[in-house]
Enzyme design. Structure first.
Site, PDB file in Angstrom:
ATOM      1  CB  CYS A 199      -1.049  -0.055   1.173  1.00 48.82           C
ATOM      2  SG  CYS A 199      -1.738  -1.586   1.416  1.00 48.82           S
TER       3      CYS A 199
ATOM      4  N   GLY B  71       1.166   3.873  -1.651  1.00 49.36           N
ATOM      5  CA  GLY B  71       0.749   5.603  -1.763  1.00 49.36           C
ATOM      6  C   GLY B  71       1.824   6.225  -2.562  1.00 49.36           C
ATOM      7  CB  ALA B  72       3.185   9.603  -2.519  1.00 51.30           C
TER       8      ALA B  72
ATOM      9  CE  LYS C 217       5.193   3.943   6.956  1.00 48.74           C
ATOM     10  NZ  LYS C 217       3.928   4.884   6.283  1.00 48.74           N
TER      11      LYS C 217
ATOM     12  CG  ASP D 136       1.633   2.233   5.939  1.00 56.20           C
ATOM     13  OD1 ASP D 136       1.024   2.373   6.696  1.00 56.20           O
ATOM     14  OD2 ASP D 136       2.098   3.281   5.259  1.00 56.20           O
TER      15      ASP D 136
ATOM     16  CB  CYS E 210      -1.135   6.275  10.754  1.00 60.00           C
ATOM     17  SG  CYS E 210      -2.122   6.524   9.402  1.00 60.00           S
TER      18      CYS E 210
END
Length: 390
Positions: free
Chosen positions: A209, A211-212, A215, A279, A332
Site C-alpha cells: 500500500c 501510496g506516494a 516508506k 501499511d 497510523c
C-alpha cells in the site's frame, strides 16, 4: 481584512470543511487554499490569521459542529476578544441570547472505547498538539550529521537514526537538500516503520500500500541492493513515486493494482517475497496532530469498511511471503481493532504463522506489536507488528 472580517471568513471556510467532511470531500488544508484562490485581496497576514482560526476551531471540537458559525462561537466561548467581534461590520452577525457554540472535546464520544488501553485520557491532549517537521536523511547518499548545518534549528530525532527535527509549520519544498534528493519530509514514526522492516541487500521487498512511496523510499535508502516493488490501487498517489525515486537515486519498481484482481497481477511475487509491508488504509487516528478534521470524517460505518479492507490486505500480503519471510503490518492508528486486534485476528486465521519482536527502540508493547503515540514517543501514532511465515 479587519479582525471581524477574518472571523467571518473562517466561519465560511468551516462551512465548506464541514460539508467536505460529511461528503468525503477534500481535506481542510485544500479547502482553505481553494477559498483564498478566489479572494486575491487577502494578504499573506490575513491568510495566516484566518487559517489559524480555522484550525483552532477544528482542533477544539471532536464532534462535527452544526456549521462554521457554531465552531466560531465555540472559540469565542474561550476567547472574549473573539466574542466581541460578533456584530461588527463585515463580521459575523451578533450572537443571540442562548445561542450555543460547539462543545470543546478531544475524541468523538463513539470512538472513546475503541482506543488502545495504552492511550489513557491523560494522553489525549497530545493527539492535537502541533506536530514538528521531521526529515528523513537519505542514508544511501548522505549522513545525518553532515546535513545538520543545512537546516538551522534542526536536531537529530531521538528514535530514528535517519531523522532531523525542525519546529512546526516550516516549509522546505524548495530547499536544495530536498530537491537534490538528500532528504525527504517524513515523520519519525513513519521512519520507524521502515526501520522495523530491517531490509537487507538482496531481499525481494513489496510495499503493498505504497501510496506516494515514503516508506518505499526509506527501504530503498536503507538497503540499496534490495529489489523493491511498490504497489497501490490509487494511480494519482503512486505516480508521485517515480519522480521522488529519481531524485533520491533509488530504483523502485511500481505496479498499479486493480482490486479485487491483485493476486493475478502479483503472480511473480507469490511465495517469493522476503518482506511484505502492509501499511494499510486506516482511521488515521494517529495523525490527528496533522489532520484534525480526520475526527469529523470517521464514522462507525467507515471504520467497519476499513477493518474489512485491512483484513483483506493482510491475507493478500501473506500470499506473497516466502517460507521464512516476514510480513510487517502497520497502521497510523491508535485503535485496538485496527492495530493489536487486527494482528491477533490474522494469527488466529493463519495458525502456522508466528510473531517476533519489533526491533525498534520506541513505543510500548501492544498485543503482538508495538504502539507509538504522540504523548509517549513524540511521533505520529502507529501500530506495527512483524509476522513470520515458518
Amino acid at each position: 481584512m479587519t479582525p471581524a472580517a477574518r472571523l467571518q471568513a473562517a466561519a465560511e471556510i468551516l462551512d465548506e470543511v464541514i460539508a467536505a467532511a460529511r461528503d468525503d470531500g477534500p481535506p481542510a488544508d485544500a479547502v482553505v487554499t481553494r477559498y483564498f484562490k478566489t479572494r486575491r485581496y487577502a494578504g499573506s497576514g490575513d491568510r495566516r490569521a484566518v487559517r489559524e482560526l480555522v484550525f483552532r476551531a477544528i482542533r477544539r471540537s471532536a464532534e462535527i459542529p452544526a456549521d462554521g458559525r457554531a465552531a466560531m462561537l465555540g472559540l469565542a466561548d474561550d476567547d472574549p476578544e473573539l466574542g466581541a467581534l460578533f456584530g461588527e461590520v463585515r463580521g459575523p452577525e451578533a450572537r443571540t441570547d442562548g445561542e450555543r457554540g460547539a462543545d470543546a472535546t478531544i475524541v468523538p464520544q463513539w470512538l472513546e472505547s475503541e482506543f488502545s488501553p495504552l492511550v489513557a485520557t491523560a494522553e489525549w491532549p497530545a493527539l492535537l498538539e502541533r506536530a514538528p517537521l521531521d526529515l528523513r536523511v537519505n542514508a544511501a547518499r548522505a549522513k545525518r550529521d553532515d546535513l545538520l548545518d543545512n537546516f538551522p534549528g534542526a536536531e537529530p530525532t531521538p528514535l530514528s537514526p535517519w531523522g532531523l527535527r525542525l519546529p512546526a509549520d516550516g516549509r522546505l519544498d524548495d530547499h536544495p537538500a530536498i530537491t537534490g534528493g538528500l532528504a525527504e519530509v517524513q515523520d519519525e514514526g513513519s521512519q520507524l516503520i521502515a526501520l522495523a522492516c530491517t531490509p537487507r541487500d538482496g531481499d525481494l521487498l513489496v510495499d503493498l500500500c505504497a501510496g506516494a512511496g515514503g516508506k518505499a523510499l526509506a527501504l530503498a535508502a536503507a538497503a540499496p541492493g534490495a529489489r523493491i516493488l511498490a504497489t497501490d490501487s490509487n494511480r494519482a498517489r503512486l505516480s508521485k513515486l517515480g519522480p521522488r525515486a529519481a531524485r533520491a537515486g533509488a530504483t523502485i519498481d511500481t505496479l498499479l493494482l486493480n482490486p479485487p484482481n491483485e493476486l493475478e497481477a502479483l503472480a511473480e511475487w507469490h511465495n517469493a517475497s522476503d518482506l511484505v509491508l502492509v501499511d494499510a488504509p486506516c482511521s488515521g487516528s494517529g495523525t490527528w496532530r496533522r489532520n484534525p478534521d480526520g475526527r469529523w470524517r470517521l464514522t462507525p460505518e467507515r471504520l467497519e469498511r476499513l477493518l474489512a479492507a485491512q483484513a483483506r490486505l493482510l491475507h493478500l500480503g501473506a500470499a506473497l511471503v516466502k517460507p521464512g519471510g516476514r510480513l510487517v503490518y502497520a497502521v497510523c492508528s491508535l485503535l485496538t481493532r485496527e492495530g493489536a486486534g487486527q494482528a491477533a485476528a490474522f494469527l488466529d486465521r493463519h495458525s502456522s504463522w508466528v510473531f517476533e519482536e519489533t526491533p525498534i527502540r520506541a513505543g510500548r508493547s501492544d498485543g503482538v506489536g508495538r504502539l507509538l503515540t504522540p504523548a509517549h514517543d513524540a511521533t505520529d501514532g502507529f501500530f506495527v507488528a512483524r509476522l513470520v511465515r515458518p
